[in-house]
Design a protein around this motif. Structure first.
Motif, short mmCIF file in Angstrom:
data_model
loop_
_atom_site.label_atom_id
_atom_site.label_comp_id
_atom_site.label_asym_id
_atom_site.label_seq_id
_atom_site.Cartn_x
_atom_site.Cartn_y
_atom_site.Cartn_z
N ASP A 36 42.04 41.10 45.30
CA ASP A 36 42.44 42.09 46.43
C ASP A 36 41.18 43.11 46.29
N HIS B 19 48.14 39.80 55.74
CA HIS B 19 48.65 40.94 54.76
C HIS B 19 49.92 41.47 55.23
N HIS C 40 42.03 36.11 47.14
CA HIS C 40 42.23 37.18 47.86
C HIS C 40 41.26 38.30 47.68
N HIS D 104 50.40 39.69 49.56
CA HIS D 104 51.12 40.96 49.05
C HIS D 104 52.62 40.62 48.90
N HIS E 226 38.06 41.28 48.79
CA HIS E 226 37.42 41.80 50.01
C HIS E 226 36.09 42.08 49.65
#
Ligand SMILES: [Zn+2]
Length: 424
Positions: free
Chosen positions: A317, A231, A78, A263, A80
């Motif tokens: 993340d 998410h 995960h 999450h 970004h």
């Protein structure tokens, strides 16, 4: 995990890599495996592991791992890539803490970042590779402001880096779906353009309509035969109602094994009995959980989940972006944070945490040929440690990162000898 078997006779010889560059066979010697045993393994010119004995009589370069611990390539489940500020100067964090406020702040600020998204995303990708990541899942913002702009940049980056790293792309509706007219159509286009999965976000808290949100997500996944990764920041009972909805939709659509919740703070925010009920539901439905071991939010009860049969993985993340000033894309550090937040101290627990960034994450991403066995893709990381628990605690920089049989990073302390040098 099974790895496919390849034609060794053909594969050991010099051959072309994905870049079209001629590559020599390699041998990693004096590797310390997680259980302490020593081993050598061959690496074919085509980028797969082969039995060391099969390579011994062919020309090859030898890298002495000097009895340091060797693990498979790390998997960041995960990340970004599109959000990071890396590649530019330090930028002070300005957002307040709520999800809604951080979304608003990001939409305002991202157009003012002087460095192009493609440059920033590549800076983060290179950092991740240098930390030992050889496969990752990235969520890319799709909304009524940025449209498919970010996706196009990340699709290009994936093509450019395909020979060295696996990138799984999630089309992520960061600003919601139901509350943002046009986003469902953009998600549809994103899946058609090459995204591997559709995302979702807080069906109650953001879109205020769990079923309308989940219906769009599951219908589009079904239409394009893609995966799902949602998410979920919602806490307590509300969050577990979303978990129950996602489980129910997964069962109804027959998508077990292809759906993930990222999450899932609500699975660390309730009584043991409440979380056990949710864990059993997730296990029955084949829904996996990904955690970033967040700082101030509850971490899912990983023991309860895995005991129920739920697959759990870890991810970075946000790395140095408008959501968080922290992060360094090190999955070894992320494993330490999982242990820290979960109260894991014993060697077996520290060692188990690495599965969240290796085999379990690889299974969620659907990676074939993963591991340190002959036939697997030659993705490996050498860490200056005697064992996994020491590596998790000390979080050292890798001594060597190899992906697809090519060296991506090597410390000068590791001795390398060519076949010619060994003859003299
Ligand atoms: Zn995220």
């Amino acid at each position: 995990m099974p790895g496919h078997r390849i034609s060794k006779a053909k594969d050991i010889k010099r051959s072309t890599t994905g870049n079209g560059v001629m590559a020599d066979a390699l041998m990693l010697t004096n590797m310390r495996l997680p259980r302490g045993e020593r081993r050598s393994i061959g690496v074919s010119g085509a980028g797969h592991f082969v039995d060391a004995a099969d390579l011994a009589s062919s020309p090859h370069t030898r890298i002495d791992c000097d009895a340091n611990v060797v693990i498979p390539g790390l998997v960041d489940a995960h990340l970004h890539l599109d959000k990071t500020l890396l590649g530019g100067a330090w930028r002070s964090h300005t957002a307040s803490d709520s999800v809604a406020e951080r979304i608003r702040n990001e939409r305002l600020e991202r157009r003012r970042i002087p460095v192009p998204l493609s440059v920033r995303a590549e800076a983060l990708l290179q950092l991740a590779i240098s930390q030992g990541t050889t496969a990752l899942r990235t969520h890319v913002d799709i909304d009524d402001d940025i449209g498919l702009e970010g996706l196009e940049a990340i699709l290009n980056l994936r093509e450019q880096y395909r020979p060295q790293v696996h990138i799984d792309i999630v089309a992520f509706p960061q600003s919601g779906i139901v509350r943002c007219p046009g986003v469902a159509d953009l998600l549809d286009a994103a899946l058609r353009a090459g995204a591997d999965a559709i995302g979702g976000l807080d069906p109650y808290a953001l879109d205020q309509d769990r079923d309308a949100h989940l219906k769009v997500v599951f219908d589009l996944a079904d239409k394009h035969a893609k995966k799902i990764d949602i998410h979920l920041h919602e806490l307590g009972v509300e969050g577990r109602r979303s978990v129950a909805g996602i489980s129910e939709y997964t069962r109804a659509s027959g998508m077990g094994g292809r759906v993930t919740i990222s999450h899932a703070f609500c699975l660390g925010d309730g009584s043991t009995a409440e979380i056990s009920v949710a864990a059993d539901d997730l296990a029955r439905s084949g829904v996996a959980i990904i955690t970033a071991a967040p700082g101030a939010s509850p971490i899912p009860a990983i023991d309860t989940l895995t005991n129920a049969g739920v697959r759990v993985a870890a991810g970075s993340d946000n790395v140095r972006d408008l959501w968080s000033p922290f992060g360094n894309a090190s999955m070894i550090e992320r494993c330490m944070l999982v242990c820290w937040r979960s109260g894991w101290r014993r060697d077996d627990a520290l060692e188990r945490s690495l599965k969240l960034a290796t085999f379990d994450a690889a299974a969620i991403l659907g990676l074939d040929d993963y591991g340190l066995e002959p036939g697997c893709l030659a993705d490996a990381v050498v860490l200056p440690a005697l064992n996994i628990p020491q590596a998790i605690v000390e979080r050292p920089a890798p001594l060597l990162v190899m992906s697809r049989g090519q060296i991506r990073h090597r410390a000068t302390t590791l001795k390398t000898t060519t076949a010619d040098e060994r003859r003299h």
